[in-house]
Design an enzyme around this catalytic site. Structure first.
Site, short mmCIF file in Angstrom:
data_model
loop_
_atom_site.label_atom_id
_atom_site.label_comp_id
_atom_site.label_asym_id
_atom_site.label_seq_id
_atom_site.Cartn_x
_atom_site.Cartn_y
_atom_site.Cartn_z
N HIS A 138 0.83 -1.21 0.00
CA HIS A 138 0.00 0.00 0.00
C HIS A 138 0.87 1.25 0.00
CE1 HIS A 138 0.50 0.80 4.39
NE2 HIS A 138 0.43 -0.51 4.53
N ASP A 184 -0.15 4.30 1.18
CA ASP A 184 -0.54 5.30 2.17
C ASP A 184 0.12 5.02 3.52
OD1 ASP A 184 -2.19 2.97 2.19
OD2 ASP A 184 -3.61 3.98 3.52
N GLU A 231 -5.13 1.64 2.42
CA GLU A 231 -5.08 0.45 3.27
C GLU A 231 -5.30 0.80 4.73
OE1 GLU A 231 -3.07 -2.55 5.90
OE2 GLU A 231 -2.64 -0.42 5.66
#
EC number: 3.5.1.16
Length: 383
Positions: free
Chosen positions: A80, A82, A144
């Site tokens: 992910h 983020d 996520e």
């Protein structure tokens, strides 16, 4: 291809310097578009075909799929883009400046988990991806840390069916083949307000919630007694009461009360089954007080996950690392990737650094992670 990409540490530095915070609070939430643009450019430079996919239901967030090779199967490396928000008062370093000190790389996302993409790029810089015999896919997902919207959307819409997938979450390079799921619900009770001097003229929501909590505690005991998976350090489904609020004054009959709770199911337990058990547990309260009790999701649920212990992916990774796979209590995107292909969670850095001030990744992970990525790509895409 050595000169196509910046040096490893400069890739890492650029990833950390590009904010991509996910948060339920809109004022803190950020798009990951700039980070996706960086990754898309680098993977394009390596000869990958790159697709950037808007993720519905998010605030301007995107997935990126880089692919090379043709045919069925192959390997998917995923992570992910983020990070969680940061507490400025608790960080002693700039979270967006990669800082090396005492054999550690500090910065927001160094371990969890933007740095994983620097490892992938560095491992592939010397690989002629046009000569792979099976496909290699790199997936960078959005959101996520909040809703897992990116992984959900990708798994629901893609036609890809790789032979296997590895999610590079920080596991200290300990391969993980199973973890629990997560369900977070809100129980709301609607009473009838009134003056406390005449209780019969109202319906006290706190008293109804007290009754409901008693039944929820019985469910907690039942889950512990009925379900068991001894590989987990906590070998049963847990149920936690995390937050409660009700009423506004001591001399007023409480009109509403709200409870936030979570359940962490074992692999194999379906979300429908758990919702049914919770509704059954609260049925006596609902029958006694019709229309006054409701249950709703706080966040989209995450199912438990398990990769078959006898799958080739488990065998190969255990042999490469010289260690057995393990199971953990926390959640990742693995349940969604597992719907596409057998999946392991395996990456550099420690989960103990995730979501912590002064997050760091120890530099001792750099060499073995690069070697591991090279080896799994060679095994699953060249054989």
């Amino acid at each position: 291809m050595k000169n196509v990409l910046p040096p490893f540490i400069e890739i890492y530095r650029a990833l950390i310097a590009t904010p991509s915070i996910s948060a339920t609070e809109e004022s803190l939430d950020q798009s990951n578009a700039s980070l996706i643009t960086l990754l898309a450019g680098w993977f394009s430079d390596l000869g990958f075909n790159v697709e950037v996919q808007p993720v519905p239901g998010t605030r301007n967030k995107f997935n990126m799929l880089a692919s090379t090779g043709h045919g069925a199967g192959g390997l998917l490396l995923t992570g992910h883009t983020d990070t969680v928000p940061f507490d400025d008062g608790r960080w002693t370093r700039d979270p967006f400046t990669l800082t090396e000190h005492d054999n550690k790389l500090y910065g927001l996302g160094t371990a969890d988990m933007k740095g994983f993409f620097a490892f992938i790029l560095d491992a592939l810089r010397d690989v002629d991806v046009t000569k792979l015999k099976k496909p290699l896919y790199i997936l960078a997902t959005a959101d996520e840390e909040t809703s897992m919207a990116g992984a959900r959307y990708f798994s629901e819409t893609t036609a890809l069916r790789p032979d296997c997938a590895i999610i590079g979450e920080p596991t200290s390079l300990q391969p993980i083949r199973a973890h629990k799921g997560h369900i977070s619900d809100v129980v709301r009770v609607l009473g009838q307000s009134g003056h406390s001097s005449d209780p019969a003229r109202g319906v006290n929501a706190i008293e109804l919630m007290h009754d409901a909590i008693g039944h929820i505690m019985q469910l907690r005991d039942s889950l512990k007694a009925r379900y068991h998976y001894e590989a987990f350090t906590v070998p049963y489904p847990t149920l936690n009461l995390g937050h409660i609020h009700g009423g506004d004054a001591s001399n007023r009959i409480c009109a509403c009360c709200e409870l936030h709770m979570d359940i962490r199911p074992l692999p194999g337990m379906t979300l429908n089954d758990l919702n049914g058990l919770l509704n059954d547990a609260l049925a006596p309260v609902s029958e006694r007080w019709p229309g006054r009790l409701t249950v709703a999701e706080l966040h989209p649920p995450i199912p438990g996950y398990e990769c078959p212990p006898d799958h080739q992916l488990v065998e190969v990774v255990e042999k490469l690392l010289g260690t057995k796979t393990d199971v953990v209590n926390y959640c990742t995107e693995a349940p969604f990737m597992q719907t596409l292909c057998p999946t392991l969670v395996l990456g550099p850095g420690s989960i103990n650094q995730a979501h912590q001030p002064d997050e760091y990744l120890e530099t001792r992970f750099i060499k073995p992670t690069r070697e591991l990525i090279t080896q799994v790509v060679h095994h699953f895409c060249w054989h």
